[in-house]
Design a protein around this motif. Structure first.
Motif, short mmCIF file in Angstrom:
data_model
loop_
_atom_site.label_atom_id
_atom_site.label_comp_id
_atom_site.label_asym_id
_atom_site.label_seq_id
_atom_site.Cartn_x
_atom_site.Cartn_y
_atom_site.Cartn_z
N ALA A 95 0.53 -1.35 -0.14
CA ALA A 95 0.02 -0.11 -0.02
C ALA A 95 1.24 1.61 0.18
O ALA A 95 0.78 2.19 -0.33
CB ALA A 95 -0.96 0.09 1.10
N LEU A 96 2.41 1.74 0.41
CA LEU A 96 2.76 2.47 0.73
C LEU A 96 3.25 2.70 -0.68
O LEU A 96 3.93 3.61 -0.89
CB LEU A 96 4.15 1.93 1.59
N LEU A 97 3.72 1.61 -1.45
CA LEU A 97 4.58 1.55 -2.38
C LEU A 97 3.48 2.26 -3.58
O LEU A 97 3.28 3.08 -4.31
CB LEU A 97 5.28 0.40 -3.40
N LEU A 98 2.50 1.65 -3.40
CA LEU A 98 1.45 2.12 -4.16
C LEU A 98 0.72 3.86 -4.18
O LEU A 98 0.73 4.35 -4.86
CB LEU A 98 0.47 1.07 -4.13
N ALA A 99 0.80 4.03 -2.68
CA ALA A 99 0.76 5.73 -2.18
C ALA A 99 1.73 6.00 -3.08
O ALA A 99 1.35 7.56 -3.85
CB ALA A 99 0.50 5.64 -1.02
N LEU A 100 2.90 5.62 -2.13
CA LEU A 100 4.39 6.71 -3.51
C LEU A 100 4.19 6.78 -4.54
O LEU A 100 4.51 8.01 -5.47
CB LEU A 100 5.74 5.94 -2.58
#
Length: 78
Positions: free
Chosen positions: A18-23
């Motif tokens: 989720a963090l990678l997608l948000a970044l």
């Protein structure tokens, strides 16, 4: 691996994805940088040393990360 550890690992993977997608969605990191992060993580596990069991576990982690890269799960490819 215990059920608690399995759940913790799945939760950590979901949070990181989720963090990678948000970044990527916020254009803070481009796709190639995210893939680079994943490749670095896989390489760390591919090159880990230890007992036969530890090495086997590291290899399984590297295989999982490489499958994520191949599947494009952590970037929204157009």
């Amino acid at each position: 691996m215990s059920t608690t550890s399995e759940h913790a690992g799945q939760a950590a993977l979901s949070i990181c994805e989720a963090l990678l997608l948000a970044l990527n969605d916020r254009e803070l990191l481009p796709e190639h940088e995210i893939v680079g992060i994943l490749r670095d993580a896989a390489a760390t596990h591919e090159n880990a040393v230890g007992t036969e069991l530890e090495t086997e576990r590291h290899r399984a982690v590297a295989d999982l990360i490489n499958a994520i890269i191949a599947g494009g799960n952590s970037v929204r490819r157009l």
